[in-house]
Design a protein around this motif. Structure first.
Motif, short mmCIF file in Angstrom:
data_model
loop_
_atom_site.label_atom_id
_atom_site.label_comp_id
_atom_site.label_asym_id
_atom_site.label_seq_id
_atom_site.Cartn_x
_atom_site.Cartn_y
_atom_site.Cartn_z
N MET A 106 -3.14 3.32 -7.37
CA MET A 106 -4.27 4.05 -6.80
C MET A 106 -5.56 3.24 -6.83
O MET A 106 -6.66 3.79 -6.84
CB MET A 106 -4.46 5.41 -7.46
N ALA A 107 -5.42 1.91 -6.80
CA ALA A 107 -6.60 1.05 -6.69
C ALA A 107 -6.91 0.87 -5.20
O ALA A 107 -6.01 0.60 -4.40
CB ALA A 107 -6.34 -0.31 -7.34
N ARG A 108 -8.19 1.03 -4.85
CA ARG A 108 -8.61 0.85 -3.46
C ARG A 108 -8.63 -0.64 -3.13
O ARG A 108 -9.21 -1.43 -3.87
CB ARG A 108 -9.99 1.45 -3.24
N PRO A 136 6.39 16.96 -2.47
CA PRO A 136 5.42 17.72 -3.26
C PRO A 136 4.21 16.84 -3.59
O PRO A 136 4.34 15.63 -3.76
CB PRO A 136 6.18 18.07 -4.54
N THR A 137 3.04 17.45 -3.64
CA THR A 137 1.81 16.71 -3.91
C THR A 137 1.07 17.30 -5.11
O THR A 137 1.40 18.38 -5.58
CB THR A 137 0.87 16.73 -2.70
N GLY A 138 0.07 16.56 -5.55
CA GLY A 138 -0.77 17.03 -6.66
C GLY A 138 -2.02 16.17 -6.72
O GLY A 138 -2.35 15.46 -5.76
N ARG A 139 -2.69 16.23 -7.84
CA ARG A 139 -3.90 15.43 -8.04
C ARG A 139 -3.55 14.16 -8.82
O ARG A 139 -2.71 14.19 -9.71
CB ARG A 139 -4.96 16.22 -8.81
N SER A 140 -4.20 13.07 -8.45
CA SER A 140 -4.01 11.80 -9.14
C SER A 140 -5.26 10.96 -8.97
O SER A 140 -5.78 10.84 -7.85
CB SER A 140 -2.80 11.06 -8.57
N HIS A 141 -5.77 10.42 -10.06
CA HIS A 141 -6.95 9.56 -10.03
C HIS A 141 -8.11 10.23 -9.29
O HIS A 141 -8.82 9.61 -8.51
CB HIS A 141 -6.61 8.21 -9.40
N GLY A 142 -8.27 11.53 -9.51
CA GLY A 142 -9.37 12.28 -8.91
C GLY A 142 -9.19 12.64 -7.45
O GLY A 142 -10.11 13.13 -6.81
N MET A 143 -8.01 12.39 -6.90
CA MET A 143 -7.74 12.70 -5.49
C MET A 143 -6.71 13.81 -5.38
O MET A 143 -5.78 13.88 -6.17
CB MET A 143 -7.24 11.45 -4.76
N ALA A 144 -6.88 14.65 -4.36
CA ALA A 144 -5.94 15.74 -4.08
C ALA A 144 -4.92 15.28 -3.04
O ALA A 144 -5.11 14.26 -2.37
CB ALA A 144 -6.70 16.96 -3.57
N ASP A 145 -3.84 16.04 -2.93
CA ASP A 145 -2.82 15.83 -1.90
C ASP A 145 -2.07 14.51 -2.03
O ASP A 145 -1.58 13.96 -1.04
CB ASP A 145 -3.42 15.94 -0.48
N VAL A 146 -1.97 13.99 -3.24
CA VAL A 146 -1.26 12.73 -3.49
C VAL A 146 0.22 13.05 -3.74
O VAL A 146 0.54 13.88 -4.57
CB VAL A 146 -1.85 11.99 -4.72
N THR A 196 0.85 -1.19 0.00
CA THR A 196 0.00 0.00 0.00
C THR A 196 0.88 1.24 0.00
O THR A 196 2.10 1.15 0.17
CB THR A 196 -0.96 0.04 1.21
N ILE A 197 0.27 2.38 -0.19
CA ILE A 197 1.01 3.64 -0.28
C ILE A 197 0.47 4.66 0.72
O ILE A 197 -0.64 4.51 1.23
CB ILE A 197 0.94 4.24 -1.70
N PHE A 198 1.28 5.68 0.97
CA PHE A 198 0.77 6.86 1.65
C PHE A 198 0.19 7.73 0.54
O PHE A 198 0.92 8.31 -0.26
CB PHE A 198 1.88 7.57 2.44
N HIS A 199 -1.14 7.76 0.48
CA HIS A 199 -1.82 8.38 -0.66
C HIS A 199 -2.25 9.82 -0.42
O HIS A 199 -2.68 10.49 -1.34
CB HIS A 199 -3.05 7.55 -1.05
#
Length: 186
Positions: free
Chosen positions: A83-85, A161-171, A63-66
């Motif tokens: 980014m699969a749940r 640094p973070t950004g958006r990924s797969h519809g999620m913020a702060d990734v 798993t990751i810190f997402h």
């Protein structure tokens, strides 16, 4: 390092004496380094049993810190590198009324707006987030553990640094993987 460990031990005593000899510990071996965590089964028995079940099943491996919000939290325990749940067990009872506080270095269960909706996801507090405590913001978020070694790793993850990924913020733009999670001495 010795002073940091002593400060953590004292912080444990200040928060209701949560730190106790014999409490289970786990280590997250991450792509950024190791994070060692002490669990509080006397204060959060349902949460600790749930968390250890996921650890023992190897659920957190890969798993990751997402989610990373500097000065607030880093969150993990639910998504793979793509980014699969991950599918989880049933939600558990919220034990936020256990007297433990969302202080820097503590772990709490992530949840939805529903009080008893936590499954596998957790967050590590980067600051004293008292507004997440029981009674401060509704029922609150259940603290069940504390980082006892590796807060430097947590802070390194928080600095990414973070950004958006797969519809999620702060990734985080750099993927931080939990390579394995296991009990200390077990």
């Amino acid at each position: 390092m010795k002073k940091a460990l002593m400060a953590l031990a004292l912080a444990g005593m200040v928060t209701g004496g949560a730190a106790a000899a014999g409490n289970p510990q786990i280590v997250f071996h991450t792509s950024k380094g190791d994070i060692r965590i002490e669990l509080y089964p006397e204060k959060a028995p349902v949460t600790v049993e749930n968390f250890l079940g996921y650890v023992d099943d190897g659920f957190y491996d890969g798993t990751i810190f997402h989610r990373v919000v500097p000065g607030f939290v880093i969150q993990g325990g639910g998504f793979t590198e793509d980014m699969a749940r991950k599918p989880t067990r049933e939600a558990i009872e919220n034990e936020a009324d256990n007297g433990l506080e969302n202080e820097r270095g503590t772990l709490s269960m992530a949840r939805t707006q529903a009080v008893d909706s936590a499954t596998s996801q957790f967050f590590i507090n980067l600051a004293d987030n008292d507004f997440l405590d029981h009674g401060e913001r509704g029922f609150g978020y259940a603290v069940f553990a504390r980082v006892v070694d590796g807060m430097d790793v947590v802070d390194a993850i928080a600095a990414l640094p973070t950004g958006r990924s797969h519809g999620m913020a702060d990734v985080p733009r750099e993927t931080v993987v939990v390579e394995s999670a296991g009990r200390v001495g077990g």
